[in-house]
Write a protein that holds these residues in place. Structure first.
Motif, PDB file in Angstrom:
ATOM      1  N   TYR A 131      -1.434 -87.145 -46.078  1.00  0.00           N
ATOM      2  CA  TYR A 131      -0.961 -86.999 -47.456  1.00  0.00           C
ATOM      3  C   TYR A 131      -2.156 -86.846 -48.399  1.00  0.00           C
ATOM      4  CZ  TYR A 131       3.127 -89.053 -45.238  1.00  0.00           C
ATOM      5  OH  TYR A 131       4.169 -89.316 -44.403  1.00  0.00           O
ATOM      6  N   PRO A 132      -2.177 -85.811 -49.217  1.00  0.00           N
ATOM      7  CA  PRO A 132      -3.318 -85.626 -50.129  1.00  0.00           C
ATOM      8  C   PRO A 132      -3.497 -86.785 -51.104  1.00  0.00           C
ATOM      9  CG  PRO A 132      -1.536 -84.097 -50.643  1.00  0.00           C
ATOM     10  CD  PRO A 132      -1.201 -84.718 -49.337  1.00  0.00           C
ATOM     11  N   THR A 133      -2.412 -87.441 -51.482  1.00  0.00           N
ATOM     12  CA  THR A 133      -2.525 -88.549 -52.433  1.00  0.00           C
ATOM     13  C   THR A 133      -3.124 -89.806 -51.792  1.00  0.00           C
ATOM     14  OG1 THR A 133      -0.232 -89.123 -51.954  1.00  0.00           O
ATOM     15  CG2 THR A 133      -0.667 -87.801 -53.923  1.00  0.00           C
ATOM     16  N   GLN A 134      -3.340 -89.768 -50.464  1.00  0.00           N
ATOM     17  CA  GLN A 134      -3.975 -90.906 -49.802  1.00  0.00           C
ATOM     18  C   GLN A 134      -5.398 -90.567 -49.368  1.00  0.00           C
ATOM     19  OE1 GLN A 134      -1.548 -92.832 -46.892  1.00  0.00           O
ATOM     20  NE2 GLN A 134       0.325 -92.650 -48.102  1.00  0.00           N
ATOM     21  N   ASP A 135      -5.873 -89.385 -49.770  1.00  0.00           N
ATOM     22  CA  ASP A 135      -7.244 -88.956 -49.486  1.00  0.00           C
ATOM     23  C   ASP A 135      -8.096 -89.347 -50.692  1.00  0.00           C
ATOM     24  OD1 ASP A 135      -9.644 -87.542 -49.322  1.00  0.00           O
ATOM     25  OD2 ASP A 135      -8.718 -85.926 -48.169  1.00  0.00           O
ATOM     26  N   GLU A 136      -8.955 -90.355 -50.530  1.00  0.00           N
ATOM     27  CA  GLU A 136      -9.669 -90.884 -51.690  1.00  0.00           C
ATOM     28  C   GLU A 136     -10.619 -89.870 -52.326  1.00  0.00           C
ATOM     29  OE1 GLU A 136     -11.824 -94.372 -50.693  1.00  0.00           O
ATOM     30  OE2 GLU A 136     -13.163 -93.375 -49.300  1.00  0.00           O
ATOM     31  N   GLU A 137     -11.203 -88.982 -51.528  1.00  0.00           N
ATOM     32  CA  GLU A 137     -12.091 -87.975 -52.126  1.00  0.00           C
ATOM     33  C   GLU A 137     -11.279 -87.014 -52.998  1.00  0.00           C
ATOM     34  OE1 GLU A 137     -15.046 -87.637 -48.332  1.00  0.00           O
ATOM     35  OE2 GLU A 137     -15.250 -86.170 -49.944  1.00  0.00           O
ATOM     36  N   PHE A 138     -10.098 -86.619 -52.490  1.00  0.00           N
ATOM     37  CA  PHE A 138      -9.253 -85.705 -53.259  1.00  0.00           C
ATOM     38  C   PHE A 138      -8.809 -86.348 -54.571  1.00  0.00           C
ATOM     39  CE2 PHE A 138      -4.981 -84.183 -54.415  1.00  0.00           C
ATOM     40  CZ  PHE A 138      -5.258 -82.834 -54.596  1.00  0.00           C
ATOM     41  N   VAL A 139      -8.382 -87.603 -54.512  1.00  0.00           N
ATOM     42  CA  VAL A 139      -7.851 -88.264 -55.710  1.00  0.00           C
ATOM     43  C   VAL A 139      -8.968 -88.643 -56.683  1.00  0.00           C
ATOM     44  CG1 VAL A 139      -6.621 -90.301 -56.557  1.00  0.00           C
ATOM     45  CG2 VAL A 139      -5.808 -89.123 -54.514  1.00  0.00           C
ATOM     46  N   LEU A 140      -9.974 -89.366 -56.179  1.00  0.00           N
ATOM     47  CA  LEU A 140     -10.970 -89.954 -57.080  1.00  0.00           C
ATOM     48  C   LEU A 140     -11.876 -88.920 -57.728  1.00  0.00           C
ATOM     49  CD1 LEU A 140     -11.947 -93.124 -55.023  1.00  0.00           C
ATOM     50  CD2 LEU A 140     -10.253 -92.908 -56.833  1.00  0.00           C
ATOM     51  N   LEU A 141     -12.104 -87.808 -57.036  1.00  0.00           N
ATOM     52  CA  LEU A 141     -13.011 -86.807 -57.591  1.00  0.00           C
ATOM     53  C   LEU A 141     -12.317 -85.811 -58.517  1.00  0.00           C
ATOM     54  CD1 LEU A 141     -15.357 -86.001 -54.563  1.00  0.00           C
ATOM     55  CD2 LEU A 141     -15.765 -87.520 -56.493  1.00  0.00           C
ATOM     56  N   HIS A 142     -10.992 -85.928 -58.662  1.00  0.00           N
ATOM     57  CA  HIS A 142     -10.288 -84.938 -59.474  1.00  0.00           C
ATOM     58  C   HIS A 142      -9.535 -85.514 -60.656  1.00  0.00           C
ATOM     59  CE1 HIS A 142     -10.848 -82.740 -55.608  1.00  0.00           C
ATOM     60  NE2 HIS A 142     -11.162 -81.776 -56.456  1.00  0.00           N
ATOM     61  N   ILE A 143      -9.587 -86.803 -60.877  1.00  0.00           N
ATOM     62  CA  ILE A 143      -8.797 -87.369 -61.979  1.00  0.00           C
ATOM     63  C   ILE A 143      -9.646 -87.714 -63.190  1.00  0.00           C
ATOM     64  CG2 ILE A 143      -7.015 -88.319 -60.470  1.00  0.00           C
ATOM     65  CD1 ILE A 143      -8.336 -91.054 -60.788  1.00  0.00           C
ATOM     66  N   ASP A 144     -10.958 -87.534 -63.088  1.00  0.00           N
ATOM     67  CA  ASP A 144     -11.806 -87.896 -64.223  1.00  0.00           C
ATOM     68  C   ASP A 144     -11.776 -86.797 -65.280  1.00  0.00           C
ATOM     69  OD1 ASP A 144     -14.133 -89.977 -64.961  1.00  0.00           O
ATOM     70  OD2 ASP A 144     -14.655 -87.974 -65.671  1.00  0.00           O
ATOM     71  N   CYS A 145     -11.459 -87.170 -66.509  1.00  0.00           N
ATOM     72  CA  CYS A 145     -11.285 -86.207 -67.600  1.00  0.00           C
ATOM     73  C   CYS A 145     -12.571 -85.438 -67.897  1.00  0.00           C
ATOM     74  CB  CYS A 145     -10.811 -86.950 -68.834  1.00  0.00           C
ATOM     75  SG  CYS A 145     -10.802 -85.974 -70.333  1.00  0.00           S
ATOM     76  N   VAL A 146     -13.677 -86.171 -68.049  1.00  0.00           N
ATOM     77  CA  VAL A 146     -14.929 -85.521 -68.435  1.00  0.00           C
ATOM     78  C   VAL A 146     -15.459 -84.637 -67.311  1.00  0.00           C
ATOM     79  CG1 VAL A 146     -17.326 -85.954 -69.091  1.00  0.00           C
ATOM     80  CG2 VAL A 146     -15.501 -87.328 -70.083  1.00  0.00           C
TER      81      VAL A 146
END
Length: 372
Positions: free
Chosen positions: A319-334
């Motif tokens: 599941y992509p939502t359980q891939d920490e690199e996918f989630v953590l590297l793409h949710i930062d606004c700046v």
């Protein structure tokens, strides 16, 4: 048609900045920072949360400067934050000490202290209120005075500073696993580079200052086909949390502490049912807890954060939502805004190189066709 490099100088940039100021002022109205502070609570809470800086006044100023653009306001506030010295770290505080303004549970109807609806748009009809166009300050002041007098007359002895946590009920029944106390020093993501695999303290920091829309979208995706969860909100709390620092004049590490103020937060604990294999192959259902917390009143983001927190604990790469690199590297606004915006910068050399390659390829193909 050929492409040539365009030279831009200081004069052109200065004119662009003047034009930006003109766009803010051309209606000849000055927006008071106090007006933003008093009337844009939701936007202020969002900007403070994504900026990791708790200051309603500074957030209001950034919103004014950015003309209400939350991404730009977060950029401004984070840039300012990076210039501030880190003088103290607050002591660990328990959310059980929160002075609660709003508290609901979707898991239990009756909870000690009761469900406290507080201020929420959930119970409104979402109809446009055109009376706001002609709203007068005197009418607003009168309404506030009457409302505050009404509160004083209300006789309610609920201790809003010591409300028990809903999650404790399930713990007492053994339906939620008791984890050993983890006193490990958390990593400060603003001072250390992120390395994978991450620790939970890092993930929670990134999630709580993640872009509200991005965190909400990925949390929503986890509920659909891109995750394996369907949580229930065990408890959603909004209130003020007191913060204290160690006595700065005592080097012997005593228990003395200084109270430095309150911050308003939204805290969510979600329950996720999971199947656990016991002895002799027996399977039992337990509940795991997803945790979400952010500055101000930002309920949707806090719930989505709790979903993603549990997703990233499971780490199932299906599941992509359980891939920490996918989630953590793409949710930062700046980070995401900066990378998308860099496409506006000159790419003349790289694009010319690609253009030359395309021309040579087409020219070669045409010559081959002529030979045939």
């Amino acid at each position: 048609m050929g492409y040539v490099a365009v030279k831009g100088g200081t004069a052109a940039i200065n004119e662009s900045i003047k034009r930006l100021k003109y766009e803010r002022l051309k209606k000849k109205e000055i927006l008071d920072v106090k007006d933003i502070d008093g009337g844009m609570r939701g936007l202020i809470d969002q900007v403070m949360s994504e900026s990791s800086l708790y200051s309603e006044e500074l957030a209001s100023t950034a919103i004014k400067q950015s003309e209400g653009n939350p991404e730009e306001a977060v950029f401004l506030l984070r840039a300012y934050r990076s210039t501030l010295p880190r003088k103290h770290y607050t002591r660990i505080t328990s959310s059980g000490e929160m002075f609660v303004e709003r508290r609901i549970s979707a898991s239990f109807k009756d909870i000690p202290g009761g469900q406290i609806l507080g201020a929420s748009y959930d119970y409104t009809h979402r109809l446009m209120d055109f009376d706001l166009i002609d709203e007068k300050r005197s009418d607003a002041v009168t309404w506030v005075e009457e409302f505050e007098n009404e509160i004083i007359k209300t006789n309610d002895d609920t201790d809003l500073k010591n409300l028990p946590k809903v999650v404790d009920y399930l713990r007492k029944e053994g339906l939620i696993k008791n984890h050993p106390l983890n006193d490990e020093e958390p990593k400060d993501i603003t001072k250390e580079n992120l390395e994978f695999p991450t620790k939970r303290s890092e993930r929670l920091q990134i999630l709580t200052r993640g872009q509200t829309g991005a965190v909400t979208s990925l949390g929503y995706a986890a509920l659909r086909a891109y995750g394996a969860l369907h949580p229930t909100v065990g408890e959603l709390r909004i209130g003020n949390l007191p913060l204290c620092i160690e006595n700065p004049f005592d080097s012997e590490g005593s228990e003395d502490e200084y109270y430095i103020g309150d911050i308003k937060i939204t805290e969510v604990e979600c329950f996720m049912p999971t199947t656990v294999e016991k002895k002799r192959g027996q399977k039992e259902i337990e509940f795991e807890v997803g945790y979400g917390i952010c500055y101000g009143q930002n309920e949707t983001k806090a719930i989505a954060m709790s979903i993603l927190d549990q997703c990233l604990e499971d780490k199932d790469k299906r599941y992509p939502t359980q891939d920490e690199e996918f989630v953590l590297l793409h949710i930062d606004c700046v980070e995401s805004t900066g990378f998308i915006s860099h496409l506006k910068l000159p790419h003349y050399v790289t694009f010319q190189s690609k253009l030359d390659s395309v021309r040579k390829t087409r020219k070669g193909g045409k010559e081959d066709e002529d030979k045939l």
